[in-house]
Write a protein that holds these residues in place. Structure first.
Motif, PDB file in Angstrom:
ATOM      1  N   TYR A 327      28.220   5.189   9.685  1.00 54.29           N
ATOM      2  CA  TYR A 327      27.955   5.912   8.443  1.00 54.29           C
ATOM      3  C   TYR A 327      27.632   4.924   7.320  1.00 54.29           C
ATOM      4  O   TYR A 327      28.531   4.351   6.699  1.00 54.29           O
ATOM      5  N   ALA A 328      26.350   4.707   7.045  1.00 50.94           N
ATOM      6  CA  ALA A 328      25.960   3.880   5.903  1.00 50.94           C
ATOM      7  C   ALA A 328      26.336   4.597   4.617  1.00 50.94           C
ATOM      8  O   ALA A 328      26.360   5.830   4.547  1.00 50.94           O
ATOM      9  N   LYS A 329      26.631   3.838   3.584  1.00 55.90           N
ATOM     10  CA  LYS A 329      27.123   4.410   2.334  1.00 55.90           C
ATOM     11  C   LYS A 329      26.076   4.435   1.226  1.00 55.90           C
ATOM     12  O   LYS A 329      26.262   5.082   0.206  1.00 55.90           O
ATOM     13  N   VAL A 330      24.988   3.707   1.432  1.00 51.76           N
ATOM     14  CA  VAL A 330      23.911   3.641   0.441  1.00 51.76           C
ATOM     15  C   VAL A 330      22.586   3.817   1.170  1.00 51.76           C
ATOM     16  O   VAL A 330      22.425   3.330   2.292  1.00 51.76           O
ATOM     17  N   MET A 331      21.661   4.503   0.549  1.00 53.83           N
ATOM     18  CA  MET A 331      20.362   4.723   1.183  1.00 53.83           C
ATOM     19  C   MET A 331      19.234   4.568   0.162  1.00 53.83           C
ATOM     20  O   MET A 331      19.465   4.659  -1.047  1.00 53.83           O
ATOM     21  N   PRO A 332      18.010   4.321   0.620  1.00 54.10           N
ATOM     22  CA  PRO A 332      16.873   4.210  -0.303  1.00 54.10           C
ATOM     23  C   PRO A 332      16.571   5.555  -0.953  1.00 54.10           C
ATOM     24  O   PRO A 332      16.792   6.618  -0.369  1.00 54.10           O
ATOM     25  N   THR A 333      16.052   5.509  -2.164  1.00 57.98           N
ATOM     26  CA  THR A 333      15.685   6.721  -2.882  1.00 57.98           C
ATOM     27  C   THR A 333      14.230   7.111  -2.594  1.00 57.98           C
ATOM     28  O   THR A 333      13.446   6.342  -2.030  1.00 57.98           O
ATOM     29  N   GLN A 334      13.887   8.295  -3.043  1.00 61.12           N
ATOM     30  CA  GLN A 334      12.493   8.729  -2.958  1.00 61.12           C
ATOM     31  C   GLN A 334      11.604   7.834  -3.812  1.00 61.12           C
ATOM     32  O   GLN A 334      10.456   7.537  -3.449  1.00 61.12           O
ATOM     33  N   ARG A 335      12.129   7.369  -4.926  1.00 59.50           N
ATOM     34  CA  ARG A 335      11.329   6.474  -5.782  1.00 59.50           C
ATOM     35  C   ARG A 335      11.043   5.153  -5.074  1.00 59.50           C
ATOM     36  O   ARG A 335       9.949   4.608  -5.211  1.00 59.50           O
ATOM     37  N   MET A 336      12.003   4.640  -4.315  1.00 59.17           N
ATOM     38  CA  MET A 336      11.758   3.423  -3.548  1.00 59.17           C
ATOM     39  C   MET A 336      10.588   3.646  -2.597  1.00 59.17           C
ATOM     40  O   MET A 336       9.708   2.796  -2.451  1.00 59.17           O
ATOM     41  N   ARG A 337      10.577   4.791  -1.968  1.00 60.26           N
ATOM     42  CA  ARG A 337       9.496   5.109  -1.032  1.00 60.26           C
ATOM     43  C   ARG A 337       8.158   5.235  -1.755  1.00 60.26           C
ATOM     44  O   ARG A 337       7.122   4.787  -1.262  1.00 60.26           O
ATOM     45  N   GLN A 338       8.183   5.841  -2.937  1.00 62.54           N
ATOM     46  CA  GLN A 338       6.943   5.998  -3.696  1.00 62.54           C
ATOM     47  C   GLN A 338       6.407   4.650  -4.164  1.00 62.54           C
ATOM     48  O   GLN A 338       5.198   4.394  -4.068  1.00 62.54           O
ATOM     49  N   LEU A 339       7.297   3.792  -4.666  1.00 59.90           N
ATOM     50  CA  LEU A 339       6.865   2.472  -5.120  1.00 59.90           C
ATOM     51  C   LEU A 339       6.274   1.667  -3.972  1.00 59.90           C
ATOM     52  O   LEU A 339       5.299   0.930  -4.144  1.00 59.90           O
ATOM     53  N   SER A 340       6.854   1.811  -2.787  1.00 62.24           N
ATOM     54  CA  SER A 340       6.373   1.084  -1.625  1.00 62.24           C
ATOM     55  C   SER A 340       5.040   1.630  -1.127  1.00 62.24           C
ATOM     56  O   SER A 340       4.198   0.882  -0.625  1.00 62.24           O
ATOM     57  N   ALA A 341       4.835   2.927  -1.269  1.00 64.02           N
ATOM     58  CA  ALA A 341       3.612   3.552  -0.751  1.00 64.02           C
ATOM     59  C   ALA A 341       2.406   3.353  -1.679  1.00 64.02           C
ATOM     60  O   ALA A 341       1.259   3.457  -1.238  1.00 64.02           O
ATOM     61  N   GLU A 342       2.646   3.059  -2.948  1.00 59.54           N
ATOM     62  CA  GLU A 342       1.553   2.970  -3.922  1.00 59.54           C
ATOM     63  C   GLU A 342       0.541   1.854  -3.633  1.00 59.54           C
ATOM     64  O   GLU A 342      -0.663   2.077  -3.741  1.00 59.54           O
ATOM     65  N   PRO A 343       0.956   0.633  -3.298  1.00 63.92           N
ATOM     66  CA  PRO A 343      -0.031  -0.436  -3.105  1.00 63.92           C
ATOM     67  C   PRO A 343      -0.891  -0.194  -1.865  1.00 63.92           C
ATOM     68  O   PRO A 343      -0.618   0.685  -1.041  1.00 63.92           O
ATOM     69  N   ASN A 344      -1.923  -1.000  -1.745  1.00 65.83           N
ATOM     70  CA  ASN A 344      -2.784  -0.962  -0.566  1.00 65.83           C
ATOM     71  C   ASN A 344      -2.513  -2.180   0.298  1.00 65.83           C
ATOM     72  O   ASN A 344      -2.243  -3.272  -0.206  1.00 65.83           O
ATOM     73  N   TYR A 345      -2.596  -1.977   1.607  1.00 68.60           N
ATOM     74  CA  TYR A 345      -2.522  -3.097   2.540  1.00 68.60           C
ATOM     75  C   TYR A 345      -3.935  -3.369   3.030  1.00 68.60           C
ATOM     76  O   TYR A 345      -4.618  -2.469   3.522  1.00 68.60           O
ATOM     77  N   CYS A 346      -4.376  -4.611   2.892  1.00 66.60           N
ATOM     78  CA  CYS A 346      -5.709  -4.937   3.386  1.00 66.60           C
ATOM     79  C   CYS A 346      -5.660  -6.220   4.211  1.00 66.60           C
ATOM     80  O   CYS A 346      -4.761  -7.055   4.040  1.00 66.60           O
ATOM     81  N   ILE A 347      -6.590  -6.342   5.096  1.00 66.78           N
ATOM     82  CA  ILE A 347      -6.669  -7.527   5.939  1.00 66.78           C
ATOM     83  C   ILE A 347      -8.139  -7.899   6.106  1.00 66.78           C
ATOM     84  O   ILE A 347      -9.015  -7.025   6.092  1.00 66.78           O
ATOM     85  N   THR A 348      -8.400  -9.189   6.219  1.00 68.65           N
ATOM     86  CA  THR A 348      -9.786  -9.645   6.347  1.00 68.65           C
ATOM     87  C   THR A 348     -10.058 -10.154   7.754  1.00 68.65           C
ATOM     88  O   THR A 348      -9.160 -10.656   8.441  1.00 68.65           O
ATOM     89  N   PHE A 349     -11.320 -10.003   8.180  1.00 67.00           N
ATOM     90  CA  PHE A 349     -11.764 -10.468   9.490  1.00 67.00           C
ATOM     91  C   PHE A 349     -13.040 -11.283   9.315  1.00 67.00           C
ATOM     92  O   PHE A 349     -13.932 -10.902   8.562  1.00 67.00           O
ATOM     93  N   THR A 350     -13.104 -12.400   9.987  1.00 69.89           N
ATOM     94  CA  THR A 350     -14.325 -13.221   9.958  1.00 69.89           C
ATOM     95  C   THR A 350     -15.176 -12.877  11.169  1.00 69.89           C
ATOM     96  O   THR A 350     -14.736 -13.012  12.321  1.00 69.89           O
ATOM     97  N   ASN A 351     -16.354 -12.419  10.942  1.00 72.90           N
ATOM     98  CA  ASN A 351     -17.262 -12.026  12.024  1.00 72.90           C
ATOM     99  C   ASN A 351     -17.958 -13.252  12.622  1.00 72.90           C
ATOM    100  O   ASN A 351     -17.854 -14.368  12.117  1.00 72.90           O
ATOM    101  N   ILE A 352     -18.696 -13.019  13.691  1.00 78.04           N
ATOM    102  CA  ILE A 352     -19.394 -14.114  14.381  1.00 78.04           C
ATOM    103  C   ILE A 352     -20.367 -14.816  13.447  1.00 78.04           C
ATOM    104  O   ILE A 352     -20.541 -16.036  13.498  1.00 78.04           O
ATOM    105  N   ASP A 353     -21.018 -14.052  12.580  1.00 75.47           N
ATOM    106  CA  ASP A 353     -21.976 -14.647  11.649  1.00 75.47           C
ATOM    107  C   ASP A 353     -21.298 -15.222  10.408  1.00 75.47           C
ATOM    108  O   ASP A 353     -21.955 -15.535   9.419  1.00 75.47           O
ATOM    109  N   GLN A 354     -19.960 -15.328  10.450  1.00 72.44           N
ATOM    110  CA  GLN A 354     -19.145 -15.883   9.373  1.00 72.44           C
ATOM    111  C   GLN A 354     -19.030 -14.971   8.149  1.00 72.44           C
ATOM    112  O   GLN A 354     -18.441 -15.373   7.138  1.00 72.44           O
TER     113      GLN A 354
END
Length: 580
Positions: A327-354
């Motif tokens: 039984y955990a006694k503390v849990m994340p809030t909905q606001r924590m989830r919203q703050l985490s969901a707001e940003p974007n995750y992006c990743i870059t890839f280098t193609n064969i032609d650079q």
């Protein structure tokens, strides 16, 4: 802790009791009138040794370890008071009455987490050491207690900063309390607020920035140098709270860039596997938050068993364990989830032609919602529901928050120091440099590319990093810790006015609050559950003279505004714990 450490720890306590008897004084409650909780009050005895000066080189390790032993009593509280009163966590039904009271700001003088005497026990030990240590003792051409003197001054300053954040105004006592009269007089003196305390200890500490830490070696397989608070980083904190931003930025910079012991962000981050396929499937990370990891710069070591003393309960409070019957006694809030969901995750890839492709992660149909947006939350938080019989004694809902361990409670961590450095840079008038800490990391190539000539010239040494020590291979923007290749994210940009303003000063004034908002959000994503959040909101709210900055955020814990909680927090008196 193992047998050797137990022996040293117990011996240090006994030695400290013997040498610092006055500092461990216990005074009767009748001496303190309305503030009877300043010191321990359960004894009629005042025990101390007259003129007991610390003369022996062997006294040093036992004296300092004895003070650390007293700090164990406030270690967990440092996290809980900063986290449970923030917008990122809430209590579960399994939480104790006192934990629930912290979260609801319904804290009375009997609350187990409202014991100011534990802080003054640390302070009185420090005061006695500083008063009685023989500073002139020389051996092999060096002052024997030089390192310990600086360490103890830092312990005292850090503890007073905690007190000011928790209680608002407190007596500033720098002499050991050895008698009833001294204790009475201490309580009658004017109280100091956070700025007064910070200004006092800035002057008290700044002569010790270059003092080397003690060399006690490995204690219980732990690097004892991490038990000591870095003076430059602490001075940065004190200047930040005091509103001395140029000095704060300089102290942080000089701590991070010290050639003999540089502190680099590293390139650890939460990542998507199978990235070569340009598909987003699952995440992992290489974060290490505890004392054994390189990210941890300083921590309070704790006992491995209650048999030997004070053991950290943070893991049992934040996670499901066998000790708390899952039984955990503390849990994340909905606001924590919203703050985490707001940003974007992006990743870059280098193609064969650079050529380079930038791909953004989807925000729906993921394996779990905690992986939407910034990945840090999803990689340190896990929640599972087990199939169990209905009336089992243990919970069938399991929560794990991977930020705690039993060996100690972290006080300083690399990327959080970088974020405070960014905060100081921004308020000192260098918003481009501050944003670079978030998006790119500060190293010479970045300074030349993303910070204009006017700001670069004005900032000078504040953004000067060694070209051989700080490189793209060991430095990244803090935002990349959870958002992939943040340096390539065209949606994450430095705020600029729609039309050019009349002067650089006008542009800086326009940018500062907006960059500060980005920094505070990054502090939430990076430092969640570590005890910083309430004080980060408090510091900015006080700086802006706007209590709604704190009140609005915390009232949105559940995703919608709690009007009653907001009204309570619009009164700054309710930000602080009550004294008897």
């Amino acid at each position: 802790m193992n047998t050797n450490f137990d022996k040293l720890w117990k011996r240090s306590t006994k030695m400290t009791m013997k040498m610092l008897g006055a500092a461990l004084v216990i005074l009767p409650s009748s001496f303190f009138l309305s503030c009877s909780d300043l010191m321990e009050t359960d004894s009629e005895l005042v025990e101390f040794q007259e003129d007991n000066r610390l003369q022996n080189a062997t006294d040093s390790v036992y004296s300092v370890m004895g003070i650390i032993y007293k700090m164990q009593a406030i270690a967990d509280r440092t996290v809980l008071l900063g986290e449970l009163r923030s917008d990122l966590t809430t209590t579960t039904p399994a939480a104790s009455r006192d934990l629930k009271a912290l979260a609801s700001f319904n804290i009375d003088t009997e609350n187990a987490y409202n014991r100011i005497s534990d802080y003054y026990a640390v302070i009185n030990n420090c005061n006695y050491f500083l008063k009685n240590v023989n500073q002139q003792l020389v051996k092999n051409g060096r002052y024997v207690f030089e390192s310990e003197f600086a360490v103890v001054k830092a312990f005292r300053a850090w503890t007073y900063l905690q007190l000011a954040q928790i209680y608002g105004e407190v007596p500033l006592i720098t002499e050991p309390l050895l008698t009833e009269e001294a204790a009475r007089n201490a309580m009658n003196q004017p109280r100091a607020d956070v700025k007064a305390i910070c200004n006092y200890f800035i002057d008290d500490l700044k002569a010790y920035v270059d003092t080397k830490l003690p060399q006690y070696g490995q204690i219980d397989n732990q690097n004892s140098q991490k038990f000591f608070i870095p003076v430059r980083a602490l001075l940065g904190d004190l200047c930040l709270w005091a509103g001395r931003y140029q000095e704060a930025a300089q102290y942080y910079h000089d701590y991070l860039s010290l050639r003999t012991n540089p502190v680099r962000t590293g390139t650890s981050k939460a990542t998507w596997y199978d990235a070569g396929t340009k598909e987003f499937r699952s995440a992992g990370n290489s974060f290490t938050f505890g004392g054994s990891g390189t990210e941890c710069l300083c921590y309070i070591p704790m006992e491995s068993s209650e048999f030997y003393g004070i053991r950290s309960e943070l893991e049992n409070i934040f996670s499901s364990t066998s000790i708390n019957q899952q039984y955990a006694k503390v849990m994340p809030t909905q606001r924590m989830r919203q703050l985490s969901a707001e940003p974007n995750y992006c990743i870059t890839f280098t193609n064969i032609d650079q050529s380079i492709d930038t791909v953004y992660a989807p925000k729906e149909n993921l394996e779990k919602m905690e992986l939407v947006g910034d990945l840090r939350f999803g990689t340190i938080y896990d929640y599972r529901v087990l199939s169990k019989e209905r009336f089992a004694r243990t919970s069938n809902e399991l929560q794990t928050i991977n930020k705690f361990n039993t060996n100690g409670v972290t006080l300083y961590r690399t990327n959080m120091v970088y974020l405070r450095y960014a905060e100081a840079l921004n308020r000192a008038g260098y918003p481009q440099s501050a944003f670079a800490v978030l998006k790119y990391g500060l190293y010479p190539d970045i300074v030349g590319k993303y910070i204009d000539a006017a700001e670069s010239a004005a900032a000078g040494t504040l953004i000067d990093f060694d070209v051989d020590i700080f490189t793209v291979d060991n430095t990244q923007g803090v935002h990349s810790r959870g958002c992939g290749n943040a340096e390539c994210d065209t949606l994450y940009t430095l705020p600029v006015p729609a039309t050019p303003l009349a002067s650089r000063a006008d542009s800086v004034a326009w940018q500062q609050p907006r960059v500060e908002d980005l920094i505070v959000q990054e502090m939430a994503l990076e430092g969640a559950f570590e005890g910083y959040r309430f004080y980060d909101l408090m510091r900015v709210a006080l700086r802006r003279g706007d209590p709604s900055y704190l009140a609005n955020a915390i009232s949105l814990r559940n995703g919608t505004e709690d009007a009653q909680l907001r009204a309570l927090l619009m009164d700054t008196k309710n930000w602080y714990l009550p004294l008897k």
